[in-house]
Write a protein that holds these residues in place. Structure first.
Motif, PDB file in Angstrom:
ATOM      1  N   ALA A   1      38.959  52.613  33.178  1.00  0.00           N
ATOM      2  CA  ALA A   1      38.145  53.330  34.884  1.00  0.00           C
ATOM      3  C   ALA A   1      37.528  54.612  34.802  1.00  0.00           C
ATOM      4  CB  ALA A   1      39.225  52.956  36.297  1.00  0.00           C
ATOM      5  N   ALA A   2      38.312  55.681  33.622  1.00  0.00           N
ATOM      6  CA  ALA A   2      37.055  56.602  32.969  1.00  0.00           C
ATOM      7  C   ALA A   2      35.959  56.192  32.751  1.00  0.00           C
ATOM      8  CB  ALA A   2      37.917  57.483  32.439  1.00  0.00           C
ATOM      9  N   VAL A   3      35.646  54.856  32.393  1.00  0.00           N
ATOM     10  CA  VAL A   3      34.680  55.112  31.493  1.00  0.00           C
ATOM     11  C   VAL A   3      33.583  54.626  32.190  1.00  0.00           C
ATOM     12  CG1 VAL A   3      33.618  53.660  29.932  1.00  0.00           C
ATOM     13  CG2 VAL A   3      35.592  54.834  28.952  1.00  0.00           C
ATOM     14  N   LEU A   4      33.977  53.376  33.004  1.00  0.00           N
ATOM     15  CA  LEU A   4      33.198  52.216  34.111  1.00  0.00           C
ATOM     16  C   LEU A   4      34.464  51.839  35.449  1.00  0.00           C
ATOM     17  CD1 LEU A   4      31.028  50.516  34.685  1.00  0.00           C
ATOM     18  CD2 LEU A   4      31.902  48.776  33.151  1.00  0.00           C
ATOM     19  N   THR A   5      34.135  52.460  36.449  1.00  0.00           N
ATOM     20  CA  THR A   5      34.616  51.559  37.283  1.00  0.00           C
ATOM     21  C   THR A   5      33.042  50.393  38.388  1.00  0.00           C
ATOM     22  OG1 THR A   5      35.227  53.626  38.039  1.00  0.00           O
ATOM     23  CG2 THR A   5      35.376  52.018  39.477  1.00  0.00           C
ATOM     24  N   PRO A   6      33.548  49.153  37.778  1.00  0.00           N
ATOM     25  CA  PRO A   6      33.075  47.939  38.774  1.00  0.00           C
ATOM     26  C   PRO A   6      33.090  48.060  39.942  1.00  0.00           C
ATOM     27  CG  PRO A   6      34.524  47.816  36.571  1.00  0.00           C
ATOM     28  CD  PRO A   6      34.581  48.656  37.833  1.00  0.00           C
ATOM     29  N   PRO A   7      31.789  48.117  40.990  1.00  0.00           N
ATOM     30  CA  PRO A   7      32.217  48.187  42.471  1.00  0.00           C
ATOM     31  C   PRO A   7      32.440  46.569  42.340  1.00  0.00           C
ATOM     32  CG  PRO A   7      29.630  47.262  41.153  1.00  0.00           C
ATOM     33  CD  PRO A   7      30.534  47.426  39.771  1.00  0.00           C
ATOM     34  N   ARG A   8      32.511  46.757  43.966  1.00  0.00           N
ATOM     35  CA  ARG A   8      33.703  45.925  44.606  1.00  0.00           C
ATOM     36  C   ARG A   8      33.693  44.156  43.650  1.00  0.00           C
ATOM     37  NH1 ARG A   8      33.697  43.127  49.721  1.00  0.00           N
ATOM     38  NH2 ARG A   8      36.651  43.182  50.127  1.00  0.00           N
ATOM     39  N   TRP A   9      31.768  44.067  44.669  1.00  0.00           N
ATOM     40  CA  TRP A   9      30.878  42.518  43.666  1.00  0.00           C
ATOM     41  C   TRP A   9      31.051  42.465  42.922  1.00  0.00           C
ATOM     42  CZ3 TRP A   9      27.674  42.385  40.358  1.00  0.00           C
ATOM     43  CH2 TRP A   9      27.303  42.956  39.883  1.00  0.00           C
ATOM     44  N   ALA A  10      31.581  42.857  41.952  1.00  0.00           N
ATOM     45  CA  ALA A  10      31.717  42.872  39.965  1.00  0.00           C
ATOM     46  C   ALA A  10      33.294  42.332  40.668  1.00  0.00           C
ATOM     47  CB  ALA A  10      31.643  44.077  39.797  1.00  0.00           C
ATOM     48  N   TRP A  11      33.647  42.531  41.214  1.00  0.00           N
ATOM     49  CA  TRP A  11      35.525  42.734  40.952  1.00  0.00           C
ATOM     50  C   TRP A  11      35.580  40.889  41.966  1.00  0.00           C
ATOM     51  CZ3 TRP A  11      38.584  43.720  37.809  1.00  0.00           C
ATOM     52  CH2 TRP A  11      38.874  44.779  37.165  1.00  0.00           C
ATOM     53  N   LEU A  12      34.846  40.621  43.119  1.00  0.00           N
ATOM     54  CA  LEU A  12      34.622  39.481  43.245  1.00  0.00           C
ATOM     55  C   LEU A  12      33.866  38.094  42.733  1.00  0.00           C
ATOM     56  CD1 LEU A  12      33.107  40.867  46.855  1.00  0.00           C
ATOM     57  CD2 LEU A  12      36.690  39.379  46.144  1.00  0.00           C
ATOM     58  N   LEU A  13      33.060  38.859  41.756  1.00  0.00           N
ATOM     59  CA  LEU A  13      32.440  37.781  40.954  1.00  0.00           C
ATOM     60  C   LEU A  13      33.518  37.414  39.649  1.00  0.00           C
ATOM     61  CD1 LEU A  13      29.978  36.503  39.624  1.00  0.00           C
ATOM     62  CD2 LEU A  13      29.401  38.302  38.600  1.00  0.00           C
ATOM     63  N   TYR A  14      34.326  38.603  38.873  1.00  0.00           N
ATOM     64  CA  TYR A  14      34.774  38.074  38.554  1.00  0.00           C
ATOM     65  C   TYR A  14      36.303  37.337  38.977  1.00  0.00           C
ATOM     66  CZ  TYR A  14      34.722  42.553  35.534  1.00  0.00           C
ATOM     67  OH  TYR A  14      33.851  43.338  34.597  1.00  0.00           O
TER      68      TYR A  14
END
Length: 191
Positions: free
Chosen positions: A54-67
């Motif tokens: 997470a220190a490098v990349l914190t995906p937005p909420r929509w990315a988690w929903l896409l996963y």
């Protein structure tokens, strides 16, 4: 997911390497092996993406929903394939469900991801942890080489199968599944 930075990068590397090997296994001449390898490549690369610190990349909420949608679809496909009661399809169903579950947990609590807090339902997480712990131990025991004494010579091999093309070797496929099982355990523990 959460945890130490070096452990997270090791998990990313393990999952990406596993996904890459599964892509190579898709060149098999056996259709069922190609199909299984494709699903495992999706799992490997998906796990690698989800394990980026997470220190490098914190995906937005929509990315988690896409996963969650992608792995939910993969879980439905595994459910359809498991109707023939094949053991590996049931394992793939549990794995894709676990990935969708973790993605949904991260979508519901994006602030928890950024601040290394907990996410997910503890009971379901515990059940998944138990499943993958047993799976890793069972697969690890099956992957360990066995020696057979035949006519005074010791022949090494796994499962008594003759090695074919390196992409079609069952012990390498089991090692791939073992690596992904260990990765899944690490990701569930980090939740």
């Amino acid at each position: 997911m959460h945890g130490s930075l070096s452990a997270a990068w090791l998990l990313v590397a393990l999952c990406a390497a596993t996904g890459a090997y599964c892509l190579l296994r898709m060149r098999s001449g056996v259709e069922e092996q190609r199909r299984t390898a494709g699903g495992e490549a999706l799992m490997g690369f998906g796990m690698a993406l989800m394990a980026v610190p997470a220190a490098v990349l914190t995906p937005p909420r929509w990315a988690w929903l896409l996963y969650a949608v992608v792995f939910g679809g993969a879980a439905l496909r595994a459910l359809w394939a498991s109707r023939a009661a094949r053991g590996h399809h049931l394992h793939h169903l549990v794995g894709t469900f676990a990935m969708a579950y973790m993605a949904l947990a991260m979508a519901v609590r994006p602030a928890a991801h950024a601040h290394h807090g907990g996410a997910g339902a503890p009971v379901l997480t515990g059940l998944l942890l138990g499943y993958f712990a047993v799976y890793v131990l069972w697969t690890g025991a099956r992957t360990a080489p066995s020696a057979t004494v035949s006519g005074g010579a010791v022949a090494g091999g796994v499962g008594g199968t003759a090695p074919g093309g390196w992409g079609d070797r069952p012990e390498l496929a089991r090692a791939c599944r073992l690596a992904m099982g260990i990765g899944m355990l690490a990701m569930l523990l980090a939740m």
